[in-house]
Design a protein around this motif. Sequence first.
Motif, PDB file in Angstrom:
ATOM      1  N   SER A 146      47.933  35.083  42.885  1.00 60.26           N
ATOM      2  CA  SER A 146      47.245  36.257  42.368  1.00 60.26           C
ATOM      3  C   SER A 146      46.525  35.846  41.086  1.00 60.26           C
ATOM      4  O   SER A 146      47.055  35.070  40.292  1.00 60.26           O
ATOM      5  CB  SER A 146      48.244  37.380  42.086  1.00 60.26           C
ATOM      6  OG  SER A 146      49.205  36.979  41.125  1.00 60.26           O
ATOM      7  N   SER A 198      43.394  37.514  38.278  1.00 65.57           N
ATOM      8  CA  SER A 198      42.330  38.451  37.924  1.00 65.57           C
ATOM      9  C   SER A 198      42.216  38.508  36.419  1.00 65.57           C
ATOM     10  O   SER A 198      43.012  37.903  35.686  1.00 65.57           O
ATOM     11  CB  SER A 198      42.639  39.856  38.473  1.00 65.57           C
ATOM     12  OG  SER A 198      43.690  40.456  37.726  1.00 65.57           O
ATOM     13  N   LEU A 247      43.090  40.812  34.638  1.00 66.84           N
ATOM     14  CA  LEU A 247      44.262  41.496  34.111  1.00 66.84           C
ATOM     15  C   LEU A 247      45.559  40.800  34.488  1.00 66.84           C
ATOM     16  O   LEU A 247      46.647  41.316  34.240  1.00 66.84           O
ATOM     17  CB  LEU A 247      44.287  42.951  34.620  1.00 66.84           C
ATOM     18  CG  LEU A 247      43.048  43.803  34.311  1.00 66.84           C
ATOM     19  CD1 LEU A 247      43.215  45.213  34.858  1.00 66.84           C
ATOM     20  CD2 LEU A 247      42.749  43.835  32.817  1.00 66.84           C
ATOM     21  N   ASN A 248      45.449  39.607  35.064  1.00 59.63           N
ATOM     22  CA  ASN A 248      46.626  38.861  35.536  1.00 59.63           C
ATOM     23  C   ASN A 248      46.273  37.372  35.532  1.00 59.63           C
ATOM     24  O   ASN A 248      45.880  36.805  36.539  1.00 59.63           O
ATOM     25  CB  ASN A 248      47.007  39.334  36.947  1.00 59.63           C
ATOM     26  CG  ASN A 248      48.174  38.568  37.528  1.00 59.63           C
ATOM     27  OD1 ASN A 248      48.984  37.999  36.799  1.00 59.63           O
ATOM     28  ND2 ASN A 248      48.271  38.539  38.844  1.00 59.63           N
ATOM     29  N   SER A 291      43.784  39.175  45.146  1.00 62.86           N
ATOM     30  CA  SER A 291      43.776  40.340  44.258  1.00 62.86           C
ATOM     31  C   SER A 291      42.925  40.115  43.012  1.00 62.86           C
ATOM     32  O   SER A 291      43.354  40.436  41.898  1.00 62.86           O
ATOM     33  CB  SER A 291      45.208  40.729  43.867  1.00 62.86           C
ATOM     34  OG  SER A 291      45.247  42.095  43.493  1.00 62.86           O
ATOM     35  N   ALA A 294      42.579  43.106  40.872  1.00 59.29           N
ATOM     36  CA  ALA A 294      43.813  43.648  40.291  1.00 59.29           C
ATOM     37  C   ALA A 294      44.291  44.886  41.044  1.00 59.29           C
ATOM     38  O   ALA A 294      44.515  45.945  40.469  1.00 59.29           O
ATOM     39  CB  ALA A 294      43.612  43.961  38.807  1.00 59.29           C
ATOM     40  N   GLN A 295      44.439  44.726  42.366  1.00 62.69           N
ATOM     41  CA  GLN A 295      44.884  45.816  43.240  1.00 62.69           C
ATOM     42  C   GLN A 295      43.980  47.044  43.148  1.00 62.69           C
ATOM     43  O   GLN A 295      44.409  48.175  43.374  1.00 62.69           O
ATOM     44  CB  GLN A 295      46.334  46.216  42.968  1.00 62.69           C
ATOM     45  CG  GLN A 295      47.361  45.163  43.382  1.00 62.69           C
ATOM     46  CD  GLN A 295      47.779  44.285  42.225  1.00 62.69           C
ATOM     47  OE1 GLN A 295      47.166  43.255  41.962  1.00 62.69           O
ATOM     48  NE2 GLN A 295      48.820  44.678  41.536  1.00 62.69           N
ATOM     49  N   ASP A 352      46.601  40.582  29.894  1.00 61.14           N
ATOM     50  CA  ASP A 352      47.648  40.806  30.891  1.00 61.14           C
ATOM     51  C   ASP A 352      48.156  42.236  30.828  1.00 61.14           C
ATOM     52  O   ASP A 352      48.509  42.731  29.760  1.00 61.14           O
ATOM     53  CB  ASP A 352      48.807  39.829  30.654  1.00 61.14           C
ATOM     54  CG  ASP A 352      49.780  39.823  31.816  1.00 61.14           C
ATOM     55  OD1 ASP A 352      50.554  40.794  31.940  1.00 61.14           O
ATOM     56  OD2 ASP A 352      49.764  38.873  32.604  1.00 61.14           O
ATOM     57  N   GLU A 353      48.198  42.882  31.983  1.00 61.76           N
ATOM     58  CA  GLU A 353      48.621  44.278  32.055  1.00 61.76           C
ATOM     59  C   GLU A 353      49.930  44.459  32.826  1.00 61.76           C
ATOM     60  O   GLU A 353      50.271  45.560  33.248  1.00 61.76           O
ATOM     61  CB  GLU A 353      47.524  45.129  32.704  1.00 61.76           C
ATOM     62  CG  GLU A 353      46.263  45.280  31.849  1.00 61.76           C
ATOM     63  CD  GLU A 353      46.515  46.095  30.579  1.00 61.76           C
ATOM     64  OE1 GLU A 353      47.545  46.790  30.503  1.00 61.76           O
ATOM     65  OE2 GLU A 353      45.680  46.021  29.660  1.00 61.76           O
ATOM     66  N   ILE A 413      50.829  43.433  35.848  1.00 61.61           N
ATOM     67  CA  ILE A 413      50.614  43.897  37.218  1.00 61.61           C
ATOM     68  C   ILE A 413      50.923  42.832  38.265  1.00 61.61           C
ATOM     69  O   ILE A 413      50.620  43.019  39.437  1.00 61.61           O
ATOM     70  CB  ILE A 413      49.150  44.374  37.406  1.00 61.61           C
ATOM     71  CG1 ILE A 413      48.175  43.219  37.147  1.00 61.61           C
ATOM     72  CG2 ILE A 413      48.850  45.552  36.502  1.00 61.61           C
ATOM     73  CD1 ILE A 413      46.749  43.549  37.503  1.00 61.61           C
ATOM     74  N   ASN A 414      51.518  41.709  37.839  1.00 58.62           N
ATOM     75  CA  ASN A 414      51.827  40.637  38.781  1.00 58.62           C
ATOM     76  C   ASN A 414      53.048  41.006  39.608  1.00 58.62           C
ATOM     77  O   ASN A 414      54.195  40.778  39.197  1.00 58.62           O
ATOM     78  CB  ASN A 414      52.059  39.318  38.034  1.00 58.62           C
ATOM     79  CG  ASN A 414      52.246  38.148  38.976  1.00 58.62           C
ATOM     80  OD1 ASN A 414      52.195  38.293  40.197  1.00 58.62           O
ATOM     81  ND2 ASN A 414      52.442  36.967  38.421  1.00 58.62           N
TER      82      ASN A 414
END
Length: 347
Positions: free
Chosen positions: A201, A203, A205-206, A228, A231-232, A335-336, A338-339
Amino acid sequence: MTFRVDDYQADQRRYDDMVYRRCGTSGLDLPAISLGLWHNFGDDVPLDRQRAVLRRAFDLGVTHFDLANNYGPPYGSAERNFGTIFAQDFKRYRDELIISSKAGYDMWPGPYGQGGGSRKYLLASLDQSLQRMGIDYVDIFYSHRFDETTPLQETLGALDTAVRQGKALYVGISSYSGERTREAVRILREMGTPLLISQPSYSMLNRWVEEDLLDVLGANGVGCIAFSPLAQGMLTNKYLKGVPDGSRAAQGKSLDPKMLSDEALKHIRALDRIAKKRGQTLAQMAIAWVLRDKRVTSALIGASSVQQLEDSLGALDNLDFSEDELKKIDRHAVDEGINLWQKSSQA
């Protein structure tokens, strides 16, 4: 509508505009954008819509379709539906396609179908996948996740066997840490079946792969296909004003509404403004950003409609970033949490 075998004739110009990249140091090229069938290809989506997306993707040069044994819902239905469409539309084009599948998560009842990396589970799962899709082999067979309860030698030995049996041409791993990937490279090299590709994964945000995984892949000539990249769905214009009905977040499909915090939305809206200045949608910029690193062979996208597919492929119209743009993006590409695959990718 009734479809018959050979109704579909692929666009003769399908290779004119797609960008293809070499997968590590192998001899295989992949499209810069590949189509994943994680969502939107189960029995909850009309087959005609699935067919339309697959046809349009191939007409636009997307030669790689990525599946897994448990994609659906229900489990197995994405492979079965793909197999139906393949038999009617794509069988004549088999040698123009890269078809991949994976096994690693729970799939069938009992101790041998609960996922992991055992030889029993992986090879049985591959046989089932081939039967559902109606094909003799997959181009890439992945270990879908690292299994700390099974010796890595056994897991990778099953991948090696799949190649030697002629049921897979190449092997890959998904959501493996940099350290485990380094081990996998060594073990598979000793077996004589080199590791072709890693599927993490990744992105804006990840960004966990930037810690060491991309370095490991680059140093060992292993390709990378980032799944992803949106980020989904967070890196689209869908959630800029809240959670709309019918969205992944509203349906609880891999995106918890709690992830859409005020702080996260602040960053996403800022990224959207940067994308607009580049003449792109947020989704297009997010995909282009993942591809900015030459160690990333392909970005793996999903598509619920032909329109969404075409919008994502529009990312290829502008893959270049200025240093100033990258600096501005870095302020908001944070980074949020979301992994969803963190346990496997950090083991």
